[in-house]
Design a protein around this motif. Structure first.
Motif, mmCIF file in Angstrom:
data_model
loop_
_atom_site.group_PDB
_atom_site.id
_atom_site.type_symbol
_atom_site.label_atom_id
_atom_site.label_comp_id
_atom_site.label_asym_id
_atom_site.label_seq_id
_atom_site.Cartn_x
_atom_site.Cartn_y
_atom_site.Cartn_z
ATOM 1 N N GLN A 174 5.917 -10.580 1.779
ATOM 2 C CA GLN A 174 5.595 -9.544 2.743
ATOM 3 C C GLN A 174 5.253 -8.260 2.002
ATOM 4 O OE1 GLN A 174 8.051 -10.136 6.169
ATOM 5 N NE2 GLN A 174 8.004 -7.972 6.716
ATOM 6 N N THR A 175 4.280 -7.525 2.485
ATOM 7 C CA THR A 175 3.883 -6.262 1.875
ATOM 8 C C THR A 175 3.922 -5.172 2.931
ATOM 9 O OG1 THR A 175 2.461 -7.365 0.259
ATOM 10 C CG2 THR A 175 2.056 -5.024 0.658
ATOM 11 N N ALA A 176 4.640 -4.095 2.612
ATOM 12 C CA ALA A 176 4.748 -2.955 3.519
ATOM 13 C C ALA A 176 4.107 -1.746 2.853
ATOM 14 C CB ALA A 176 6.204 -2.666 3.855
ATOM 15 N N VAL A 177 3.285 -1.036 3.599
ATOM 16 C CA VAL A 177 2.625 0.162 3.090
ATOM 17 C C VAL A 177 3.175 1.372 3.844
ATOM 18 C CG1 VAL A 177 0.444 1.336 2.667
ATOM 19 C CG2 VAL A 177 0.544 -1.168 2.563
ATOM 20 N N PHE A 178 3.757 2.298 3.085
ATOM 21 C CA PHE A 178 4.346 3.517 3.650
ATOM 22 C C PHE A 178 3.334 4.648 3.484
ATOM 23 C CE2 PHE A 178 7.723 0.721 2.507
ATOM 24 C CZ PHE A 178 8.758 0.942 3.401
ATOM 25 N N HIS A 179 2.927 5.251 4.591
ATOM 26 C CA HIS A 179 1.943 6.322 4.566
ATOM 27 C C HIS A 179 2.625 7.683 4.683
ATOM 28 C CE1 HIS A 179 -1.316 3.408 4.932
ATOM 29 N NE2 HIS A 179 -0.629 2.819 5.914
ATOM 30 N N GLY A 180 1.910 8.709 4.223
ATOM 31 C CA GLY A 180 2.458 10.062 4.294
ATOM 32 C C GLY A 180 3.501 10.326 3.237
ATOM 33 N N VAL A 181 3.321 9.715 2.061
ATOM 34 C CA VAL A 181 4.258 9.875 0.953
ATOM 35 C C VAL A 181 3.598 10.798 -0.065
ATOM 36 C CG1 VAL A 181 5.589 8.695 -0.825
ATOM 37 C CG2 VAL A 181 5.180 7.580 1.384
ATOM 38 N N GLY A 182 4.068 12.048 -0.141
ATOM 39 C CA GLY A 182 3.369 13.068 -0.907
ATOM 40 C C GLY A 182 3.584 13.053 -2.399
ATOM 41 N N SER A 183 4.560 12.317 -2.874
ATOM 42 C CA SER A 183 4.795 12.213 -4.320
ATOM 43 C C SER A 183 5.395 10.855 -4.612
ATOM 44 C CB SER A 183 5.742 13.320 -4.794
ATOM 45 O OG SER A 183 7.005 13.199 -4.164
ATOM 46 N N ARG A 184 5.354 10.468 -5.897
ATOM 47 C CA ARG A 184 5.894 9.147 -6.252
ATOM 48 C C ARG A 184 7.359 9.064 -5.837
ATOM 49 N NH1 ARG A 184 8.792 6.013 -9.833
ATOM 50 N NH2 ARG A 184 9.713 7.853 -10.795
ATOM 51 N N GLY A 206 -1.748 8.972 -0.820
ATOM 52 C CA GLY A 206 -0.434 9.391 -0.354
ATOM 53 C C GLY A 206 0.335 8.243 0.256
ATOM 54 N N SER A 207 0.230 7.066 -0.373
ATOM 55 C CA SER A 207 0.906 5.883 0.177
ATOM 56 C C SER A 207 1.688 5.149 -0.904
ATOM 57 C CB SER A 207 -0.108 4.932 0.812
ATOM 58 O OG SER A 207 -0.986 4.419 -0.170
ATOM 59 N N PHE A 208 2.710 4.480 -0.468
ATOM 60 C CA PHE A 208 3.531 3.662 -1.360
ATOM 61 C C PHE A 208 3.539 2.239 -0.820
ATOM 62 C CE2 PHE A 208 7.638 1.696 -2.375
ATOM 63 C CZ PHE A 208 7.579 1.716 -3.766
ATOM 64 N N THR A 209 3.210 1.275 -1.693
ATOM 65 C CA THR A 209 3.161 -0.129 -1.296
ATOM 66 C C THR A 209 4.358 -0.868 -1.883
ATOM 67 O OG1 THR A 209 0.747 -0.113 -1.200
ATOM 68 C CG2 THR A 209 1.823 -2.259 -1.377
ATOM 69 N N LEU A 210 5.108 -1.517 -1.034
ATOM 70 C CA LEU A 210 6.279 -2.294 -1.453
ATOM 71 C C LEU A 210 6.020 -3.765 -1.166
ATOM 72 C CD1 LEU A 210 9.276 -2.275 -2.444
ATOM 73 C CD2 LEU A 210 9.937 -2.137 -0.030
ATOM 74 N N SER A 211 6.036 -4.572 -2.214
ATOM 75 C CA SER A 211 5.832 -6.019 -2.073
ATOM 76 C C SER A 211 7.171 -6.724 -2.202
ATOM 77 C CB SER A 211 4.867 -6.527 -3.144
ATOM 78 O OG SER A 211 3.595 -5.926 -2.987
ATOM 79 N N LEU A 212 7.445 -7.639 -1.285
ATOM 80 C CA LEU A 212 8.719 -8.346 -1.236
ATOM 81 C C LEU A 212 8.491 -9.854 -1.195
ATOM 82 C CD1 LEU A 212 10.449 -6.153 1.497
ATOM 83 C CD2 LEU A 212 10.953 -6.090 -0.956
ATOM 84 N N GLU A 213 9.361 -10.579 -1.847
ATOM 85 C CA GLU A 213 9.342 -12.036 -1.790
ATOM 86 C C GLU A 213 10.777 -12.529 -1.724
ATOM 87 O OE1 GLU A 213 7.696 -15.957 -4.276
ATOM 88 O OE2 GLU A 213 7.387 -13.930 -5.062
ATOM 89 N N GLN A 214 11.022 -13.506 -0.835
ATOM 90 C CA GLN A 214 12.365 -14.063 -0.732
ATOM 91 C C GLN A 214 12.374 -15.521 -1.150
ATOM 92 O OE1 GLN A 214 14.004 -15.361 3.142
ATOM 93 N NE2 GLN A 214 12.393 -14.108 4.106
ATOM 94 N N MET A 215 13.488 -15.917 -1.766
ATOM 95 C CA MET A 215 13.682 -17.298 -2.191
ATOM 96 C C MET A 215 15.149 -17.644 -1.972
ATOM 97 S SD MET A 215 14.940 -19.562 -4.613
ATOM 98 C CE MET A 215 15.293 -18.615 -6.095
ATOM 99 N N ILE A 216 15.385 -18.771 -1.300
ATOM 100 C CA ILE A 216 16.759 -19.236 -1.087
ATOM 101 C C ILE A 216 16.937 -20.485 -1.935
ATOM 102 C CG2 ILE A 216 18.499 -19.960 0.574
ATOM 103 C CD1 ILE A 216 15.439 -18.225 1.867
ATOM 104 N N PRO A 217 17.861 -20.465 -2.886
ATOM 105 C CA PRO A 217 17.990 -21.591 -3.815
ATOM 106 C C PRO A 217 18.492 -22.856 -3.148
ATOM 107 C CG PRO A 217 19.790 -20.037 -4.112
ATOM 108 C CD PRO A 217 18.836 -19.395 -3.154
#
Length: 882
Positions: free
Chosen positions: A526-536, A466-477
């Motif tokens: 950075q990786t953020a994990v959201f818990h308590g997510v009952g559906s996609r 019941g979790s969703f993982t969001l991976s983020l990456e930043q780049m400044i040209p």
């Protein structure tokens, strides 16, 4: 820190002046060609400085005609005078002293429109950034503040009106045929905020009672006979004054507030203390001459200049490197004002459209610079969308980081701590740190690093957990002078939506700070994990454009359509529609270039038409949704090797497919979106007109005939509808009899109204295709074309260069050569105007090779010209080098 010699100026070299200016007394004896200016300046040496140091005052094309020291003529051995400076030696170590400087200037010949100039019989000043030095020798820098007393003497019949900053002290006759007026501004100000206006003008008067009960006299001066057209500007001014009291607690501080509208002006407007000078296009309006966009611009710019009274005037910049401190902050304030007056979502969409079309290309090209630059060669060239619009976005992010209450506490502290001072970005940020207790060191990189950050996102859903993982990456040209960048603090407003369209509220989030639906990206990855997510979930990132970034997030058309239907943040709903449109437009451009048929995804077309027909959405929002990304947006997304003709052809093909699929919907909207009664410029009425005209645009593509647009032109009872119909005719059917007739009718009807004729020139300058260059050349010979008027040059040459990719970007390079000729011609009269139009070449490297070679040749032709102004040389050299 002089900048008028073309030398490079460095922030690191800043130091205070050796002398403190205590007061300024100015006397002007106005004459069209021989105006006498007497400046009495009282100084004392700053403690701790070299006791032998001379005083060095700035000038620009000045001739000294008199110099007194403590009212005694100064021995020539004690001073050196050139047109660019006045140096006085052997000065007291600590005691105050007075310099009385007399110069004679020629306002009539001042075509640069900087300093004191005369246009249409009106004397007018423009002193920002460094125009005051064209009036008299002076320490012309923003950290030199003093109270001003101004005496103006002039011919009474020709100049019944004599205005300057502050409060009116009085006036009387002054010899045969002349009179004088005296003004005093008790608030110390830098010379760039000085203003003088003299001439014969009509006036609209009103009053405003401040929150403390003081009555302020309000006056707007315009050409005689145009007074009724200033009514909306007066209304906008009163609303601005009230809003600033309620939102920021800022009360006006003089007895009188004045606006003067002039037709020859390099800028949009100028916030001189108590006496704002405006380009008349941002003051004059009625339904016959002004579009809804004109009304909105008047409202915004009136507010912007008034808000400067505190953010720019009462608290000003220590040096010109801090320009965003007044401009970016005040743009944020005027954006908030307009959002409260109109639709916040629609206003935000318009802001981001402008940011992406103007500032993002600047940030990604040879003219890129930080919001707070560290070097410049010509300060006039740094009045840019980066300083203004990106500067506003940085302020907006501070408000996002701190929340409403935290931001208000920081602003209150800023006003209390720095009233009457000339300050820096560091001073500004420190107020928010002190008020909130939050460390903004990393966030401050937004002021110091150029370039638009690219944030790449990817997500995965774990049904079992019941979790969703969001991976983020930043780049400044990399950008000119900044090859490598540090990670930024990027606040990303974020929400998760379920299959039923409802918002999913996670129970907790690991891996990143997440509060108030804002995720704080601070690392390179950075990786953020959201818990308590009952559906996609379907994820919406950067809602309301919480950070000025490019976002790369692969989402299916189905997910984007889901957001376009269910997002509660209407900006994000519009962004989802845009994200659906862009892949279709990019593919269409590539297919058109290769000669392939253009075919759009069904999901995109169906979702867009459904949004247009959705009566639960306000008409103004639906109009924004139907306004597809522009050709310049497509070129920016393509990145390079761009063919303007293919981009145009592909976009037209997409418009045609949408028009054909939604013809019945558009016909229904065109019939239904009408206003009744007298014209009203309010947001609701403007939204109805916007959606109706959007429908008309699509119907012109579906029907492939000028008949409906011509009928709309003939029936129009306001400038919004009239100019839109004329634009459709000219841009879609340029060679038709209907278009020729409409253009001739428009010209004949409005030949005496300069602001409307500017629209006539601009519409024709924007006609797509290679033939338009010939039309533009012919229009320059039209008796109504005036080369010396900045508005007229911007309407024709500026529109052609900035807003006509296919006409300006002809494959044979003639458009670029035409611009080179115009820049060199304009530069001899008005370097600021020339430099600003030249920035239309900033993205030349993104063109396909043949066009890029032609563009480069045109730039080299400009660079090699003799007697090039510092303004233009700075732009052309950076454009070629970057």
């Amino acid at each position: 820190m002089r900048t008028d010699t073309g030398q490079v100026i460095h922030l690191a070299d800043y130091r205070p002046t050796d002398f403190v200016l205590e007061r300024v007394d100015l006397t002007f004896e106005l004459d069209p060609t021989e105006t006498k200016v007497e400046a009495r300046l009282i100084f004392h040496r700053r403690p701790g400085t070299d006791p032998a140091a001379p005083i060095v005052l700035d000038g620009d094309e000045l001739i000294l005609s008199g110099l007194l020291f403590d009212q005694v003529e100064l021995d020539p051995s004690r001073y050196d005078a050139t047109p660019e400076s006045l140096t006085v030696r052997d000065l007291p170590e600590s005691a105050p002293f007075e310099l009385t400087i007399t110069t004679v200037i020629n306002p009539e010949a001042n075509t640069k429109l900087m300093g004191l100039y005369r246009t249409g019989g009106i004397y007018c000043t423009q002193c920002e950034a460094e125009g005051f030095r064209r009036i008299t020798y002076f320490p012309d820098r923003p950290d030199v503040l003093a109270p001003f007393t101004v005496n103006i003497v002039a011919d009474k019949d020709a100049n019944p009106l004599l205005l300057s900053n502050g409060n009116f002290l009085g006036g009387a006759g002054y010899g045969p045929g002349k009179h004088f007026a005296a003004w005093f501004d008790p608030h110390p100000k830098p010379s760039y905020l000085f203003a003088l206006v003299a001439g014969d003008l009509g006036v609209v008067e009103d009053t405003f009672t401040t929150m403390s009960g003081r009555e302020v006299v309000l006056k707007i001066y315009v050409e005689h006979g145009k007074e009724p057209r200033a009514a909306y500007a007066m209304d906008a001014l009163k609303r601005s004054m009230k809003w600033d009291e309620e939102r920021f607690g800022r009360e006006y501080d003089l007895d009188i507030f004045m606006i003067v509208a002039v037709s020859d002006f390099n800028m949009g407007a100028m916030e001189n203390k108590g006496l704002n000078v405006f380009n008349d296009k941002y003051v004059l309006a009625d339904p016959e001459i002004a579009t809804d966009a004109d009304y909105a611009n008047i409202e915004t710019i009136i507010a912007h200049e008034y808000f400067h009274n505190w953010t720019g005037n009462r608290i000003t910049c220590r040096d010109w490197f801090q320009l965003c401190l007044k401009e970016g902050l005040t743009v944020y304030r005027d954006h908030e004002f307009s959002s409260d007056q109109r639709s916040r979502a629609v206003k935000r969409i318009a802001e981001v459209r402008h940011l992406k079309s103007e500032q993002f290309p600047e940030d990604g090209g040879p003219l890129a610079h930080p919001v707070r630059p560290t070097t410049y060669r010509e300060i006039n060239n740094f009045y840019t969308t980066t300083v203004y619009e990106k500067g506003s976005e940085v302020t907006r992010m501070i408000a996002t980081l701190l929340g409403k209450d935290g931001f208000k506490k920081g602003m209150d502290l800023y006003f209390d701590r720095h009233d009457g001072e000339a300050v820096t970005i560091e001073d500004f940020v420190k107020c928010f740190e002190d008020a909130s207790g939050r460390d903004l060191t990393q966030f401050s990189l937004w002021y110091h690093q150029a370039g638009t950050p690219l944030v790449t996102a990817s997500g995965s859903y774990d049904a079992a957990a019941g979790s969703f993982t969001l991976s983020l990456e930043q780049m400044i040209p990399a950008t000119p002078g900044q090859p490598s960048k540090e990670p930024m603090h990027i606040p990303l407003s974020l929400a998760l939506f379920g299959e039923n369209g409802g918002k999913i509220e996670p129970t907790s989030v690991d891996g990143a700070e997440y509060a108030g639906e804002v995720l704080h990206l601070t690392g390179r990855t950075q990786t953020a994990v959201f818990h308590g997510v009952g559906s996609r979930p379907v994820v919406s990132i950067n809602r309301s454009f919480s950070a000025p970034i490019n976002l790369h997030f692969d989402q299916s058309p189905a997910d984007l359509a889901h957001l376009a239907r269910h997002e509660t943040d209407h900006f994000a709903r519009w962004q989802a529609l845009t994200d659906l449109a862009l892949p279709n437009l990019l593919k269409a451009a590539r297919d058109a270039r290769e000669g392939k048929p253009v075919v759009c995804e069904a999901t995109f077309v169906e979702t867009l038409i459904a949004a247009a027909a959705d009566e639960s959405l306000e008409p103004a929002f639906r109009a924004q949704a139907l306004a597809l990304p522009s050709e310049s947006d497509i070129a920016r997304e393509l990145g390079g090797n761009n063919d303007p003709d293919a981009i145009h052809a592909g976009r037209q093909a997409v418009l045609k497919q949408i028009a054909d699929a939604g013809k019945d919907v558009f016909a229904g909207l065109y019939a239904a979106m009408t206003t009744s009664g007298d014209f009203n410029p309010d947001a609701k009425s403007a939204g109805l007109r916007a959606l109706r005209n959007s429908a008309l645009t699509y119907l012109s593509h579906a029907e492939q005939t000028p008949a409906r647009a011509k009928a709309a032109f003939d029936a129009a009872n306001n400038m919004t509808d009239l100019s839109h119909a004329l634009t459709i005719l000219a841009h879609r059917f340029p060679d038709s009899a209907e278009t020729s007739e409409a253009l001739a009718t428009f010209r004949e009807r409005f030949a005496e109204n300069a602001l409307v004729i500017d629209k006539w020139f601009a519409i024709q300058a924007g006609i797509p295709g290679a033939k338009t260059l010939g039309r533009v050349r012919a229009l320059m010979d039209d008796p109504l074309f005036k080369r010396t008027n900045p508005n007229r040059m911007r309407s024709l040459v500026g529109t052609f260069a900035f807003a006509n990719p296919t006409g300006f970007g002809r494959a044979d390079g003639e458009g670029y050569r035409f611009l080179a000729d115009q820049i060199l011609d304009i530069d001899g009269r008005n370097p600021q105007l020339a430099a600003r139009i030249l920035t239309s070449m900033r993205s030349w490297r993104s063109l396909e090779s043949v066009r890029a070679d032609h563009a480069r040749s045109a730039l080299i032709e400009i660079e090699r010209a003799a007697d090039l102004s510092t303004d233009v040389r700075d732009i052309v050299e950076r454009t070629l080098k970057g």
